[in-house]
Motif scaffolding. Structure first.
Motif, PDB file in Angstrom:
ATOM      1  N   GLU A  24       0.825  -1.212   0.000  1.00  0.00           N
ATOM      2  CA  GLU A  24       0.000   0.000   0.000  1.00  0.00           C
ATOM      3  C   GLU A  24       0.856   1.258   0.000  1.00  0.00           C
ATOM      4  O   GLU A  24       0.478   2.277  -0.584  1.00  0.00           O
ATOM      5  CB  GLU A  24      -0.923  -0.011   1.213  1.00  0.00           C
ATOM      6  N   GLY A  25       2.004   1.211   0.676  1.00  0.00           N
ATOM      7  CA  GLY A  25       2.884   2.384   0.707  1.00  0.00           C
ATOM      8  C   GLY A  25       3.391   2.766  -0.677  1.00  0.00           C
ATOM      9  O   GLY A  25       3.260   3.935  -1.090  1.00  0.00           O
ATOM     10  N   PRO A  26       3.983   1.843  -1.441  1.00  0.00           N
ATOM     11  CA  PRO A  26       4.397   2.184  -2.812  1.00  0.00           C
ATOM     12  C   PRO A  26       3.233   2.616  -3.690  1.00  0.00           C
ATOM     13  O   PRO A  26       3.389   3.507  -4.538  1.00  0.00           O
ATOM     14  CB  PRO A  26       5.031   0.891  -3.310  1.00  0.00           C
ATOM     15  N   ALA A  27       2.052   2.000  -3.504  1.00  0.00           N
ATOM     16  CA  ALA A  27       0.896   2.410  -4.302  1.00  0.00           C
ATOM     17  C   ALA A  27       0.513   3.854  -3.991  1.00  0.00           C
ATOM     18  O   ALA A  27       0.233   4.650  -4.904  1.00  0.00           O
ATOM     19  CB  ALA A  27      -0.286   1.477  -4.017  1.00  0.00           C
ATOM     20  N   LEU A  28       0.518   4.227  -2.711  1.00  0.00           N
ATOM     21  CA  LEU A  28       0.206   5.607  -2.341  1.00  0.00           C
ATOM     22  C   LEU A  28       1.254   6.570  -2.888  1.00  0.00           C
ATOM     23  O   LEU A  28       0.924   7.664  -3.368  1.00  0.00           O
ATOM     24  CB  LEU A  28       0.117   5.715  -0.819  1.00  0.00           C
ATOM     25  N   GLN A  29       2.521   6.166  -2.837  1.00  0.00           N
ATOM     26  CA  GLN A  29       3.579   7.037  -3.351  1.00  0.00           C
ATOM     27  C   GLN A  29       3.424   7.241  -4.852  1.00  0.00           C
ATOM     28  O   GLN A  29       3.625   8.362  -5.367  1.00  0.00           O
ATOM     29  CB  GLN A  29       4.957   6.417  -3.031  1.00  0.00           C
ATOM     30  N   ALA A  30       3.053   6.182  -5.563  1.00  0.00           N
ATOM     31  CA  ALA A  30       2.873   6.305  -7.015  1.00  0.00           C
ATOM     32  C   ALA A  30       1.732   7.272  -7.335  1.00  0.00           C
ATOM     33  O   ALA A  30       1.861   8.151  -8.204  1.00  0.00           O
ATOM     34  CB  ALA A  30       2.593   4.932  -7.621  1.00  0.00           C
ATOM     35  N   LEU A  31       0.592   7.115  -6.646  1.00  0.00           N
ATOM     36  CA  LEU A  31      -0.532   8.026  -6.890  1.00  0.00           C
ATOM     37  C   LEU A  31      -0.193   9.446  -6.472  1.00  0.00           C
ATOM     38  O   LEU A  31      -0.595  10.418  -7.138  1.00  0.00           O
ATOM     39  CB  LEU A  31      -1.754   7.543  -6.120  1.00  0.00           C
ATOM     40  N   ASN A  32       0.565   9.606  -5.391  1.00  0.00           N
ATOM     41  CA  ASN A  32       0.935  10.939  -4.922  1.00  0.00           C
ATOM     42  C   ASN A  32       1.797  11.666  -5.960  1.00  0.00           C
ATOM     43  O   ASN A  32       1.601  12.855  -6.233  1.00  0.00           O
ATOM     44  CB  ASN A  32       1.678  10.814  -3.597  1.00  0.00           C
ATOM     45  N   GLU A  33       2.751  10.949  -6.555  1.00  0.00           N
ATOM     46  CA  GLU A  33       3.621  11.580  -7.555  1.00  0.00           C
ATOM     47  C   GLU A  33       2.837  11.963  -8.802  1.00  0.00           C
ATOM     48  O   GLU A  33       3.092  13.009  -9.413  1.00  0.00           O
ATOM     49  CB  GLU A  33       4.756  10.630  -7.898  1.00  0.00           C
ATOM     50  N   MET A  74      -8.225   9.938  -7.388  1.00  0.00           N
ATOM     51  CA  MET A  74      -8.242  10.675  -6.126  1.00  0.00           C
ATOM     52  C   MET A  74      -8.983   9.898  -5.042  1.00  0.00           C
ATOM     53  O   MET A  74      -8.595   9.930  -3.873  1.00  0.00           O
ATOM     54  CB  MET A  74      -8.926  12.035  -6.353  1.00  0.00           C
ATOM     55  N   LEU A  75     -10.046   9.193  -5.404  1.00  0.00           N
ATOM     56  CA  LEU A  75     -10.764   8.390  -4.418  1.00  0.00           C
ATOM     57  C   LEU A  75      -9.878   7.267  -3.870  1.00  0.00           C
ATOM     58  O   LEU A  75      -9.856   7.005  -2.661  1.00  0.00           O
ATOM     59  CB  LEU A  75     -12.031   7.813  -5.050  1.00  0.00           C
ATOM     60  N   LYS A  76      -9.151   6.620  -4.756  1.00  0.00           N
ATOM     61  CA  LYS A  76      -8.231   5.571  -4.306  1.00  0.00           C
ATOM     62  C   LYS A  76      -7.102   6.168  -3.470  1.00  0.00           C
ATOM     63  O   LYS A  76      -6.648   5.582  -2.473  1.00  0.00           O
ATOM     64  CB  LYS A  76      -7.681   4.828  -5.522  1.00  0.00           C
ATOM     65  N   TYR A  77      -6.639   7.361  -3.857  1.00  0.00           N
ATOM     66  CA  TYR A  77      -5.585   8.050  -3.113  1.00  0.00           C
ATOM     67  C   TYR A  77      -6.048   8.370  -1.693  1.00  0.00           C
ATOM     68  O   TYR A  77      -5.314   8.168  -0.707  1.00  0.00           O
ATOM     69  CB  TYR A  77      -5.218   9.320  -3.873  1.00  0.00           C
ATOM     70  N   VAL A  78      -7.270   8.857  -1.571  1.00  0.00           N
ATOM     71  CA  VAL A  78      -7.826   9.179  -0.255  1.00  0.00           C
ATOM     72  C   VAL A  78      -7.973   7.920   0.597  1.00  0.00           C
ATOM     73  O   VAL A  78      -7.669   7.911   1.802  1.00  0.00           O
ATOM     74  CB  VAL A  78      -9.190   9.885  -0.432  1.00  0.00           C
ATOM     75  N   GLU A  79      -8.422   6.833  -0.030  1.00  0.00           N
ATOM     76  CA  GLU A  79      -8.578   5.576   0.706  1.00  0.00           C
ATOM     77  C   GLU A  79      -7.239   5.080   1.249  1.00  0.00           C
ATOM     78  O   GLU A  79      -7.144   4.633   2.407  1.00  0.00           O
ATOM     79  CB  GLU A  79      -9.205   4.539  -0.223  1.00  0.00           C
ATOM     80  N   LEU A  80      -6.182   5.168   0.441  1.00  0.00           N
ATOM     81  CA  LEU A  80      -4.864   4.733   0.900  1.00  0.00           C
ATOM     82  C   LEU A  80      -4.325   5.651   1.992  1.00  0.00           C
ATOM     83  O   LEU A  80      -3.704   5.186   2.958  1.00  0.00           O
ATOM     84  CB  LEU A  80      -3.902   4.691  -0.285  1.00  0.00           C
ATOM     85  N   CYS A  81      -4.547   6.958   1.859  1.00  0.00           N
ATOM     86  CA  CYS A  81      -4.076   7.893   2.884  1.00  0.00           C
ATOM     87  C   CYS A  81      -4.746   7.622   4.230  1.00  0.00           C
ATOM     88  O   CYS A  81      -4.099   7.680   5.278  1.00  0.00           O
ATOM     89  CB  CYS A  81      -4.336   9.333   2.444  1.00  0.00           C
ATOM     90  N   VAL A  82      -6.035   7.323   4.205  1.00  0.00           N
ATOM     91  CA  VAL A  82      -6.735   7.024   5.456  1.00  0.00           C
ATOM     92  C   VAL A  82      -6.242   5.709   6.040  1.00  0.00           C
ATOM     93  O   VAL A  82      -6.039   5.579   7.250  1.00  0.00           O
ATOM     94  CB  VAL A  82      -8.252   6.986   5.200  1.00  0.00           C
ATOM     95  N   SER A  83      -6.045   4.733   5.170  1.00  0.00           N
ATOM     96  CA  SER A  83      -5.579   3.429   5.660  1.00  0.00           C
ATOM     97  C   SER A  83      -4.201   3.528   6.313  1.00  0.00           C
ATOM     98  O   SER A  83      -3.927   2.864   7.311  1.00  0.00           O
ATOM     99  CB  SER A  83      -5.558   2.427   4.509  1.00  0.00           C
ATOM    100  N   LEU A  84      -3.327   4.383   5.739  1.00  0.00           N
ATOM    101  CA  LEU A  84      -1.964   4.522   6.268  1.00  0.00           C
ATOM    102  C   LEU A  84      -1.796   5.723   7.201  1.00  0.00           C
ATOM    103  O   LEU A  84      -0.685   5.998   7.649  1.00  0.00           O
ATOM    104  CB  LEU A  84      -0.975   4.647   5.095  1.00  0.00           C
ATOM    105  N   ARG A  85      -2.916   6.485   7.439  1.00  0.00           N
ATOM    106  CA  ARG A  85      -2.885   7.667   8.320  1.00  0.00           C
ATOM    107  C   ARG A  85      -1.841   8.687   7.860  1.00  0.00           C
ATOM    108  O   ARG A  85      -1.016   9.167   8.631  1.00  0.00           O
ATOM    109  CB  ARG A  85      -2.623   7.264   9.771  1.00  0.00           C
ATOM    110  N   GLN A  86      -1.871   9.016   6.598  1.00  0.00           N
ATOM    111  CA  GLN A  86      -0.962  10.003   6.032  1.00  0.00           C
ATOM    112  C   GLN A  86      -1.687  11.331   5.880  1.00  0.00           C
ATOM    113  O   GLN A  86      -2.238  11.661   4.821  1.00  0.00           O
ATOM    114  CB  GLN A  86      -0.416   9.509   4.673  1.00  0.00           C
ATOM    115  N   GLY A  87      -1.767  12.095   6.963  1.00  0.00           N
ATOM    116  CA  GLY A  87      -2.497  13.363   6.934  1.00  0.00           C
ATOM    117  C   GLY A  87      -1.847  14.410   6.058  1.00  0.00           C
ATOM    118  O   GLY A  87      -2.525  15.180   5.373  1.00  0.00           O
TER     119      GLY A  87
END
Length: 964
Positions: A25-34, A53-66
């Protein structure tokens, strides 16, 4: 993971889902963030960006990346705010739902951890006892701190981020207020007082910055009533939450915010909102012990509550009226409303405070205790209050009994202390009672003992007063310039000052007065002397009263004379004012309409200019985007090839070299470098293989001598371990056998008792079972009989229904059969009637034919007779000749030419019935149109003779011929 420039925006979501499926999930969030934070994402369509963006928000909540959530939302707001506001709302709503869901799951998990204890007898381990001793926390608190608190922090950070993104944007205004209400509910639900203060400050700063950003295209318009209404609803929710959390300073600030919005709003607020506003003010003033404005707030709230609830029950009306009157009675008589000498700064601060509070209450001037009591009495509130409250009012404000005032009021105080709502007023009421006691004592006594006052002011604990407290109370009243008492500590007495020239006290005007004080008598002696002299003068000289009455009558007459004139003038002035108002309203409406038209025209022009500018901007952006895409594609290819060269060959290229080189040059460089490396690698591998072979051979030679010794050592170790394990197992079996034999010996002694008891229980159970079996069989039999009876009744009912249906069916078939027979009978009658009519018609036709033949025969005979007579006597010129006897002149003969014949010889003039006529003409005539036998020259005795039988026209012609 490959860098972002190797993944296109269209494929970024698919790539992220693949990584999530692999648990990364971390690499996936980093890819969407970039991808989202890149500059190229601004030109991507929202259909591509929204799912990402919906998937990005879901990953941020799952990993608590405020922090990443905040960056992504800011970027997405800049992308979508000019095209689709709904997309921003969808993304933010999804973020809030996921965050709140995580908090709920964390709370459920924490509760489950607190409940799931492995060993109930040893729930407190030594480690937990030591930890609780050191930390001072309970296990539930530690569980919440470890499980729930991180998610609460993340949810609070999400609320702050969303509010910061949505602020000062009119298109996102509704969502902003919804999120603000959710944040307030969050603080209220979880009791977060610190976060609530910060949230109030954030909302206050956002509101203050509205005017700062008013020049922006989509700024907040505070002149819009709907906008102000939404702000008011949020502030009222904030006020409710502040009172629930008992944060009274924040509640007072919320009240000030609400007042600011109410004064700036053009639409009057709803009664429900105002009632809530004043109700919260009552709580705030009660906590701050400001009983004066607390009573004023209750007075306002009661008026609004009665206006809202027209059908309020008597109990609610009595409760509200009692609280209103009790709050007014609880206002201290010795207040700080008076100006005191030597306290100018404090008085100025107090005046400013009272002005501020009166402004918040919507009062034109400061409220007073006397004014509030009069207003309550004017509303006939005494008839609705409770009896004890009415008695309390009479004792404090109407009656005069200084020696028994406390004894009479103590039972009422005990009743009030039992009510949770009215117990708040018990303590301030004791101060009012003490003030009334001292005031009434000052009217009766000059000097009293302090012990006597303590005896009179006897209140039950915890409201009892000692000498020090009463002395402090008296000193406070003297300092406020409300009491004039001196305390003599040597004699333990109180002296009420009787200064003849003392200034009047405002408190003296309140309550019941037995007699005037010496200072009042001194102050009013001149006025009393003037009244008495006036009365004596009227008694000595009655004409003074008569002259005064005459002047009064004259003034009344003059007033009556001028009244009509003044009335007409007033009506004319009223008409003029109304006319001016109408003209002014018309002019104002015209100006407003003109301004609205100009504003609408300006808005339309501005919208058109904005549309053209947007179109031009979009076209320019599209061109720039295409150009940037092409450049970025080339740059990406070059960077990708450079990356592959650096990864596979280790050759590090400088950024300027990559920028200057094209794709073909880089590919050639890559191929050459790979070939060189492959050749070097092959040589290196050959050398390594030779060296490894020699080393391995040497290791194996040295190992051969040690293998046998190691084998012998392992055998000895295995044998010793086996023997020890067998011995330990035998010892354990022996001990277990001995222990089991002891247990068997103990149990064998009680085996007989156990058998006897078991047999006894079995016999008792068998008897109970038999009894239950009999009962169940009887119940089953009874139920069976009931069901049989029910079935019989049901069957009889069904048979009755079937018989009834059969009767109805037979009756229906009989009716159908009778109807069919009647129809057949009617059809037979109709056929018979038709046949009779046909036979009758035929008979009539036959009769008509016979009648015609008979008439034809008669005519023939008459014609023969007439033709014979005319042959003998000749015809007279102009005599009548029947049609049958008429002759047509031939071409070569006259009327009596050679072609003529008589009727008897069958000449062409004789009558021939239709059935006997021939196509060639009569015998004796020449064919081919001879005068006597031409078919076209055939004569008929009457019109219609050639028609069928029954021709009524022919009959009429025959009759007319007969008459002729």
């Amino acid at each position: 993971m490959a860098p972002y420039y190797t993944v296109k925006p269209d494929n970024a979501l698919k790539r992220a889902e693949e990584l999530i499926a692999l648990g990364q999930e971390g690499p996936a969030l980093q890819a969407l963030n970039e991808v989202i934070l890149s500059k190229r994402s601004r030109n991507n369509p929202l259909t591509v960006m929204e799912p990402m963006m919906l998937k990005y928000v879901e990953l941020c909540v799952s990993l608590r990346q405020g922090k990443m959530v905040k960056e992504g939302l800011h970027q997405y707001r800049n992308i979508a705010q000019n095209t689709s506001v709904n997309s921003i709302e969808i993304v933010i709503t999804k973020l809030l739902e996921l965050s709140e869901q995580k908090v709920t799951e964390a709370r459920a998990k924490a509760d489950q951890i607190a409940v799931d204890v492995d060993d109930l007898e040893a729930s407190e381990t030594p480690e937990s006892i030591m930890l609780s001793t050191v930390s001072g926390e309970q296990s539930k608190d530690r569980t919440d701190r470890a499980v729930v608190t991180p998610w609460l922090k993340f949810l609070w950070e999400v609320y702050r981020t969303v509010l910061d993104i949505l602020r000062n944007n009119a298109r996102l205004e509704t969502l902003y207020h919804q999120v603000a209400n959710k944040a307030l509910n969050f603080c209220l639900t979880y009791g977060r007082k610190t976060e609530f203060r910060r949230l109030c400050e954030i909302l206050r700063n956002h509101f203050q910055n509205v005017s700062k950003y008013s020049h922006q295209p989509h700024s907040i318009n505070l002149n819009d009533p709907e906008t102000l209404q939404q702000y008011l609803e949020v502030r009222f929710n904030q006020l409710n939450a502040a009172t629930e959390l008992e944060l009274w300073q924040e509640a007072f600030k919320s009240v000030e915010d609400i007042y600011t919005l109410l004064t700036s709003s053009k639409r009057p607020p709803k009664f429900e909102m105002l009632a809530n506003y004043y109700h919260k003010l009552t709580k705030i003033f009660m906590v701050s012990e400001d009983y004066l404005f607390h009573s004023a707030a209750w007075n306002k709230y009661s008026s609004l509550a009665r206006a809202i609830q027209k059908n309020m029950s008597d109990e609610d009306q009595s409760r509200m009226a009692s609280i209103v009157l009790l709050s007014a009675l609880s206002i201290p008589i010795i207040t700080t409303t008076k100006t005191r000498p030597g306290y100018l700064e404090a008085d100025e601060y107090r005046t400013q405070k009272y002005n501020r509070l009166s402004m918040l209450m919507g009062l034109p001037q400061h409220p007073t205790r006397t004014g509030l009591l009069k207003e309550a009495l004017n509303k006939n509130i005494l008839s609705r209050v409770r009896p004890e409250i009415r008695d309390l009012y009479n004792i404090l404000e109407v009656q005069f009994h200084p020696l028994s005032i406390c004894k009479k009021i103590n039972p009422i105080m005990n009743k009030l202390a039992e009510d949770p709502e009215m117990s708040l007023y018990v303590r301030p009421l004791h101060q009012v009672i003490l003030t009334r006691l001292l005031q009434q004592l000052s009217q009766v006594y000059t000097t009293v003992k302090l012990d006597f006052v303590l005896q009179l002011a006897s209140f039950p604990a915890p409201y009892s007063y000692d000498a020090a407290t009463i002395e402090k109370f008296i000193m406070n009243g003297c300092k406020r310039d409300e009491l004039n008492i001196r305390i003599d500590h040597a004699s333990h007495s109180l002296t009420f000052e009787t200064d003849l020239f003392a200034a009047p006290k405002s408190t003296v005007t309140e309550g019941r007065h037995l007699q005037s004080s010496p200072s009042d008598l001194m102050r009013t002696q001149l006025s009393r002397l003037a009244v008495n002299l006036n009365s004596a003068l009227q008694m000595i000289d009655p004409t003074v009263m008569q002259d005064a009455q005459a002047e009064k009558d004259a003034a009344v007459k003059q007033a009556l004379v001028n009244m009509e004139k003044e009335h007409r003038a007033t009506l004319e002035r009223k008409n003029i004012i109304e006319h001016r108002k109408e003209l002014l309203e018309t002019e104002v409406a015209r100006l407003e309409k003109q301004a609205a038209d100009e504003k609408a025209q300006a808005a339309a022009q501005k919208a058109e200019q904005e549309r053209k500018r947007m179109e031009e901007e979009l076209r320019r952006r599209e061109e720039e985007r295409l150009k940037r895409v092409q450049e970025e594609i080339q740059r990406d290819q070059a960077l990708r090839i450079a990356k592959e060269i650096s990864d596979k060959t280790g050759l590090q290229l400088k950024p300027e070299e990559v920028e200057k080189s094209d794709v073909k040059t880089l590919l050639d460089l890559k191929v050459n470098r790979l070939q060189t490396e492959q050749k070097e690698m092959a040589d290196r591998l050959k050398q390594i293989a030779k060296r490894i072979d020699h080393t391995e051979r040497a290791y194996r030679k040295e190992e051969i001598a040690l293998l046998a010794k190691d084998y012998e050592r392992q055998q000895k170790q295995d044998k010793a371990f086996y023997e020890a394990s067998v011995k330990a197992e035998k010892e354990a079996a022996k001990q277990a056998h001995v222990q089991n034999m002891k247990i068997k010996g103990r149990l064998s002694r009680m085996m007989d008792d156990f058998t006897t008891y078991r047999n006894k229980l079995n016999s008792a159970n068998i008897e109970k079972l038999e009894a239950k079996k009999k009962l169940s069989e009887a119940a089953i039999e009874k139920e069976k009989q009931d069901r049989i009876a029910e079935w019989k009744a049901r069957r009889a009912e069904l048979l009755a229904i079937a018989a009834k249906e059969e009767e109805e069916r037979l009756a229906k078939e009989d009716a159908e059969r009778r109807a069919k027979e009647e129809a057949e009978h009617k059809a037979a009658q109709l056929a018979k009637e038709k046949e009779d009519r046909e036979i009758q018609r035929r008979e009539l036709d036959e009769r008509a034919r016979k009648q015609l033949e008979k008439e034809a025969e008669i005519e023939r005979r008459l014609a023969e007779k007439r033709s014979g007579a005319s042959a003998d006597t000749g015809r007279r010129p102009g005599a009548y000749v029947p049609p049958g006897a008429r002759r047509e002149p031939s071409a070569g003969a006259g009327p009596r030419g050679p072609g003529a014949g008589n009727l008897r010889s069958g000449s062409s003039g004789a009558y021939v019935p239709p059935g006997r006529r021939q196509a060639g003409g009569a015998p004796g005539g020449a064919p081919g149109g001879a005068p006597g036998g031409a078919p076209g020259d055939e004569r008929r005795p009457f019109r219609g003779s050639g028609s069928g039988f029954g021709n009524r026209g022919g009959e009429r012609d025959t009759n007319s011929w007969r008459r002729t």
